[in-house]
Scaffold this active site. Structure first.
Site, PDB file in Angstrom:
ATOM      1  N   TYR A 150      33.673  15.753  34.034  1.00  0.00           N
ATOM      2  CA  TYR A 150      34.037  14.343  33.911  1.00  0.00           C
ATOM      3  C   TYR A 150      33.060  13.609  32.993  1.00  0.00           C
ATOM      4  O   TYR A 150      31.845  13.599  33.251  1.00  0.00           O
ATOM      5  CB  TYR A 150      34.044  13.734  35.311  1.00  0.00           C
ATOM      6  N   LYS A 277      40.302   8.132  45.019  1.00  0.00           N
ATOM      7  CA  LYS A 277      41.361   9.054  44.622  1.00  0.00           C
ATOM      8  C   LYS A 277      42.237   9.457  45.810  1.00  0.00           C
ATOM      9  O   LYS A 277      43.462   9.432  45.728  1.00  0.00           O
ATOM     10  CB  LYS A 277      40.761  10.315  43.988  1.00  0.00           C
TER      11      LYS A 277
END
Length: 458
Positions: A150, A277
């Protein structure tokens, strides 16, 4: 005048450590400057690079409507306004910590239990990672990070802490699986460069790959960090986004297994979690540090003063997570919807000849666009990305921004943005799918975004 003003700022404020020069963030800016709208701006950029899980927002909205007393800003819940609004203990509301601990166990199949007293709050996973880095390493020291990883980690862990991130090279030949050889190689290179490695950071499930680490890999990782006596930070913020078999295995489960128990120093194990998430709450900024090290828990809790979760948010989430029936239904339905969307996107891409890494978790597809490159170079990857962002008008992220060692891989969001009006044209197909860049640029149809990437609806 501007230069004189800049000279009054700190080195951090003057520097570019935030990483905004990455194409990952440039794609966001392209969308912000020219956002797609089905009526007002149909030729704008379609956002497919933001990790927002909006597939199950309706379930949360239904629960809130049915439980107005959970908010202190309603007539039903306002009687608790004074107590909640004045609460400032940085340990967090007990019911909130209990609810998060219970959710963490539930998303791991209740195969492991989490202690609410080890739950430390932070302002999202971003803040949780920075606090963890502050606790574990000094400026100049480093964490190993398997690639691709990421891009925000370069900001979250490095920008203000001065900590370095050293890539552990993983390759497509084994579907980017982490190996002991790759870890040893990265550690050896750090020693040659005279860099002190304080830990290993893994993301499980992976962003951007959408894959999970199997038990054998996780056991290898635990043995590796124990042998070299370095920390392990396991980012598990996508734990409940696994939508098909094999299921998710937490590092917490591994250290409970008999064959790893004896050789595992729990003081080295730390988990970063979030509700952004799994529950689709990125705006709530609920980040969690869960450490097996008492000193880290104590230090992180003190540092959490700089990024607490509001008590109003804690109060609402505590009530929601205490509703077992809702949580069970939400997690099951979310997984079902993620699986459906994943299938739709993969089939759509396959129709135009685009393959993806096989995955079963997360909000993204790791697309293989190497056949579209004239040469297998990162320069060609960037040229293709510029076509996609400026001509096709879709914000997907090039693999180089994830430190991928192979050009031609792109991360694409497989969860389209939800809105009152459909925000993605249904008739789009990727017109450059079988062309190389030069062919696409010469095509009279090239400016028209036609993509299955944004075709699906819930």
């Amino acid at each position: 005048m501007e230069q004189a003003g800049e000279s009054l700022l700190s080195k951090i404020a003057r520097g570019d450590g935030h990483g905004e020069n990455s194409p990952y963030f440039e794609g966001w800016k392209a969308y912000e400057h020219d956002p797609f709208h089905p009526v007002k701006n149909p030729n704008g950029v379609i956002q497919m690079g933001l990790a927002e899980n909006q597939l199950s927002c309706d379930l949360v909205q239904q629960w809130i409507t049915s439980n107005p007393e959970a908010s202190i800003c309603t007539a039903e819940g306002v009687h608790e306004f004074k107590d909640i609004a004045n609460f400032q203990d940085y340990h967090g509301l007990p019911l909130f910590r209990q609810g998060v601990a219970k959710l963490m166990g539930r998303t791991r199949g209740n195969r492991v239990r989490f202690d609410p007293d080890r739950i430390v709050m932070s302002g999202g996973a971003t803040g949780a990672h920075e606090v963890t880095a502050f606790c574990l390493a000094d400026p100049g020291e480093a964490f190993l990070v398997p690639t691709p990883y990421y891009p925000g980690f370069d900001r979250d862990l490095r920008w203000r802490t001065g900590v370095q991130l050293l890539p552990v090279i993983c390759e497509s030949t084994n579907n980017f699986k982490l190996t002991k050889k790759a870890l040893e190689s990265a550690l050896e290179k750090a020693k040659q460069d005279n860099i002190t490695v304080k830990g290993l950071l893994i993301t499980n499930p992976s962003n951007p790959l959408g894959t999970i680490m199997d038990r054998e890999t996780l056991k290898m990782v635990v043995k590796f960090i124990n042998h070299h006596h370095i920390h392990l930070v396991s980012d598990e913020i996508y734990a409940a986004t696994v939508f098909t078999h094999p299921g998710f295995t937490s590092i917490a489960e591994i250290i409970e297994e008999e064959d790893t128990k004896m050789e595992c120093d729990r003081n080295l194990i730390h988990i970063v979690y979030s509700l952004s998430k799994d529950m689709g709450f990125p705006g709530f900024r609920v980040g969690i540090i869960y450490s097996y090290n008492d000193n880290v828990v104590n230090c992180a809790r003190k540092m959490s003063s700089f990024g607490l979760v509001s008590t109003q948010t804690q109060h609402l989430i505590a009530a929601m997570l205490s509703d077992d029936e809702f949580v069970e239904h939400f997690l099951a339905e979310s997984a079902r919807r993620l699986a459906k969307r994943y299938g739709i996107f993969c089939r759509g891409l396959a129709k135009v000849g685009i393959k993806c890494l096989q995955s079963n978790a997360g909000l993204f597809l790791w697309m293989d666009l190497r056949p579209l490159l004239k040469k297998q170079t990162f320069e060609e990857e960037m040229a293709l990305w510029r076509v996609i962002i400026h001509k096709v008008k879709i914000n997907v992220s090039p693999g180089s921004s994830f430190h991928c060692c192979e050009p031609g891989w792109f991360r694409n969001k497989d969860v389209a943005v939800a809105s009152k009006k459909p925000c993605s044209p249904r008739n789009l197909m990727l017109s450059f799918s079988s062309m190389r860049i030069d062919d696409f640029l010469m095509s009279p149809h090239s400016p028209i975004p036609q993509s299955p990437l944004v075709k699906a609806t819930t």
